[in-house]
Design an enzyme around this catalytic site. Structure first.
Site, PDB file in Angstrom:
ATOM      1  N   CYS A  50      -8.891  -7.923   3.124  1.00 32.18           N
ATOM      2  CA  CYS A  50      -9.215  -6.623   2.920  1.00 32.18           C
ATOM      3  C   CYS A  50      -9.908  -6.382   1.920  1.00 32.18           C
ATOM      4  O   CYS A  50      -9.800  -6.822   0.851  1.00 32.18           O
ATOM      5  CB  CYS A  50      -7.992  -5.720   2.781  1.00 32.18           C
ATOM      6  SG  CYS A  50      -6.529  -6.169   3.909  1.00 32.18           S
ATOM      7  N   CYS A  98      -4.491 -14.534   0.687  1.00 29.24           N
ATOM      8  CA  CYS A  98      -4.385 -13.860   1.858  1.00 29.24           C
ATOM      9  C   CYS A  98      -5.407 -14.165   2.885  1.00 29.24           C
ATOM     10  O   CYS A  98      -6.757 -14.145   2.353  1.00 29.24           O
ATOM     11  CB  CYS A  98      -3.999 -12.423   1.787  1.00 29.24           C
ATOM     12  SG  CYS A  98      -3.817 -11.571   3.243  1.00 29.24           S
ATOM     13  N   CYS A 131      -1.661  -1.305  -6.485  1.00 31.30           N
ATOM     14  CA  CYS A 131      -2.045  -1.644  -5.284  1.00 31.30           C
ATOM     15  C   CYS A 131      -3.343  -2.428  -5.168  1.00 31.30           C
ATOM     16  O   CYS A 131      -4.529  -1.953  -5.675  1.00 31.30           O
ATOM     17  CB  CYS A 131      -2.289  -0.397  -4.089  1.00 31.30           C
ATOM     18  SG  CYS A 131      -2.559  -0.550  -2.651  1.00 31.30           S
ATOM     19  N   ASN A 172      -6.765   1.535  -6.551  1.00 31.14           N
ATOM     20  CA  ASN A 172      -6.642   1.106  -7.918  1.00 31.14           C
ATOM     21  C   ASN A 172      -7.966   0.198  -7.985  1.00 31.14           C
ATOM     22  O   ASN A 172      -8.575  -0.311  -7.089  1.00 31.14           O
ATOM     23  CB  ASN A 172      -5.628   0.189  -8.202  1.00 31.14           C
ATOM     24  CG  ASN A 172      -4.374   0.847  -8.189  1.00 31.14           C
ATOM     25  OD1 ASN A 172      -4.219   1.610  -9.001  1.00 31.14           O
ATOM     26  ND2 ASN A 172      -3.381   0.702  -7.678  1.00 31.14           N
ATOM     27  N   SER A 206       5.891  -5.147   4.892  1.00 27.34           N
ATOM     28  CA  SER A 206       4.628  -4.296   5.273  1.00 27.34           C
ATOM     29  C   SER A 206       3.521  -5.266   5.868  1.00 27.34           C
ATOM     30  O   SER A 206       3.360  -6.234   5.699  1.00 27.34           O
ATOM     31  CB  SER A 206       4.095  -4.024   3.813  1.00 27.34           C
ATOM     32  OG  SER A 206       2.590  -3.352   4.115  1.00 27.34           O
ATOM     33  N   SER A 259      -0.128  -0.674   6.538  1.00 29.60           N
ATOM     34  CA  SER A 259      -1.230  -0.422   5.883  1.00 29.60           C
ATOM     35  C   SER A 259      -2.386   0.089   6.495  1.00 29.60           C
ATOM     36  O   SER A 259      -2.885  -0.837   7.178  1.00 29.60           O
ATOM     37  CB  SER A 259      -1.703  -1.541   4.885  1.00 29.60           C
ATOM     38  OG  SER A 259      -2.596  -1.402   3.874  1.00 29.60           O
ATOM     39  N   GLU A 311      -0.025 -11.540   3.581  1.00 30.91           N
ATOM     40  CA  GLU A 311       0.314 -10.767   4.606  1.00 30.91           C
ATOM     41  C   GLU A 311       1.742 -11.442   5.439  1.00 30.91           C
ATOM     42  O   GLU A 311       1.581 -12.550   6.045  1.00 30.91           O
ATOM     43  CB  GLU A 311      -0.796 -10.892   5.839  1.00 30.91           C
ATOM     44  CG  GLU A 311      -0.329 -10.306   7.416  1.00 30.91           C
ATOM     45  CD  GLU A 311       0.104  -8.935   7.447  1.00 30.91           C
ATOM     46  OE1 GLU A 311      -0.754  -8.136   7.071  1.00 30.91           O
ATOM     47  OE2 GLU A 311       1.166  -8.934   7.929  1.00 30.91           O
TER      48      GLU A 311
HETATM   49  S1  SF4 Z   1      -4.065  -5.708   1.224  1.00 34.34           S
HETATM   50 FE1  SF4 Z   1      -2.347  -7.282   2.096  1.00 34.34          FE
HETATM   51  S2  SF4 Z   1      -3.157  -7.982   3.920  1.00 34.34           S
HETATM   52 FE2  SF4 Z   1      -4.973  -7.198   2.821  1.00 34.34          FE
HETATM   53  S3  SF4 Z   1      -5.977  -8.681   1.791  1.00 34.34           S
HETATM   54 FE3  SF4 Z   1      -4.438  -7.752   0.333  1.00 34.34          FE
HETATM   55  S4  SF4 Z   1      -2.771  -9.001   0.419  1.00 34.34           S
HETATM   56 FE4  SF4 Z   1      -3.715  -9.434   2.255  1.00 34.34          FE
END
Ligand code: SF4
Length: 350
Positions: free
Chosen positions: A118, A114, A335, A292, A193, A216, A162
């Site tokens: 995050c 991704c 998560c 988590n 999401s 999110s 994403e």
């Molecule tokens: S929470 Fe979702 S958008 Fe953020 S880095 Fe992880 S996979 Fe990507």
């Protein structure tokens, strides 16, 4: 003759291919989808329609690309099942089957890695590898139904990646998965999401797909959000709120707001009040999810008491809250946990 990738076509498109290639049409397209996609029967030639058409069957055996997802790992705990699927390029993606009261939800991946980065998410720490194709997303549903053998009624695009950063393919996957003659997953049972890509939210709104939207959020203000999610430097919380105001909610009723609770960072009463104030003009349901454990983000997880306490602050402000106990966290299927080095992965709880 070009191969026919059955998992990348709607029934109508398949019928058109059968007409162009073999002078056949909807009757055989429906029969193929019934056998292969709905029943998981790759020996489609045993069905009456094909027993009666040996020439067509011979040509289809040559041209049709059947679903053959290669599942390399399946682990389960208390009904939650995580599986890894190997792609043709050699990469793996993970998906999680989450048991709900009356059905199962599949959390599927749309990218290998991704770009969003995050901080609390293993997938984010992998970096971006590549987008999945619509067929690779549909293959996760096929695998969940016919290899893991779960009755999948709900889809959430909350696995690795994403979705709005791979929107064309996700849009196409939704069209294929919701085809009533194929996978037959109602759009009202599909949730996309996002970490808050404003242009993607607008594109999803314009698409007319009429699926649920989850954001999110994980913070009550930009400063905290920027410390957790680099995307927050590009899109402020006010930008996101304006995008939600523009979004055609239709009969979906509510936006889902994901809030990963991180003790000492975003769980105070003051932050709950700030969040409630921010959300006040929007129809929302807030899912409070305990953080988590991941290898890269060394913070304590929230206890059940922390979740109750934070949820009650919000509820006192009239916010509709659902408390989520993270499922599959010991499987590394909770998560933020998909995609770490030993094959664990990330799924955002519902
Ligand atoms: S929470 Fe979702 S958008 Fe953020 S880095 Fe992880 S996979 Fe990507």
């Amino acid at each position: 003759m070009e191969p026919i990738h059955i998992m990348e076509l709607t029934c109508q498109e398949l019928a058109e291919r059968l007409k162009t290639n073999y002078g056949k049409g909807m009757h055989h397209a429906q029969a193929l989808l019934r056998e292969i996609i709905r029943h998981g029967n790759r020996d489609f030639h045993t069905a009456d329609e094909f027993m009666r058409s040996p020439k067509l069957t011979r040509l289809l055996s040559r041209d049709l690309v059947l679903p053959e997802p290669e599942i390399t790992r399946i682990v389960s705990e208390e009904g939650t099942v995580k599986f890894a699927m190997k792609l043709a390029c050699g990469s793996e993606v993970e998906s999680v089957v989450i048991p709900m009261r009356n059905h199962n939800t599949l959390c599927l991946s749309c990218q290998v890695g991704c770009r969003m980065g995050c901080r609390f998410c293993e997938t984010g720490h992998m970096g971006f590898v590549r987008n999945l194709t619509p067929g690779e997303m549909a293959a996760q549903v096929f695998a969940a139904r016919f290899i893991v053998k779960k009755n999948i009624k709900n889809i959430v695009f909350m696995g690795m990646g994403e979705p709005l950063d791979n929107f064309d393919a996700v849009r196409r996957a939704i069209v294929i998965l919701s085809d009533q003659r194929g996978f037959d997953i109602a759009r009202s049972h599909i949730t996309v999401s996002t970490a808050g890509l404003v242009s993607g939210i607008d594109a999803l709104g314009r698409s007319g797909l009429n699926v649920h939207l989850a954001v999110s959020l994980n913070a009550s203000n930009d400063r905290i959000r920027e410390s957790l999610m680099p995307v927050a430097f590009r899109h402020s919380m006010e930008d996101i709120r304006q995008a939600l105001f523009r979004f055609p909610l239709g009969n979906r009723g509510l936006f889902l707001i994901g809030y990963v609770l991180i003790p000492g960072l975003n769980d105070s009463e003051e932050q709950a009040l700030e969040l409630a104030e921010y959300l006040k003009p929007l129809p929302v349901r807030v899912n409070v999810i305990p953080l988590n454990k991941t290898s890269a983000f060394n913070r304590e997880t929230a206890s059940d008491d922390d979740v109750h306490r934070f949820a009650s602050y919000l509820e006192k402000q009239g916010v509709f809250v659902v408390k989520r106990w993270s499922r599959g966290s010991r499987l590394q299927a909770g998560c933020g946990q998909l995609g770490n080095a030993d094959g664990a992965s990330r799924v955002q709880d519902l």
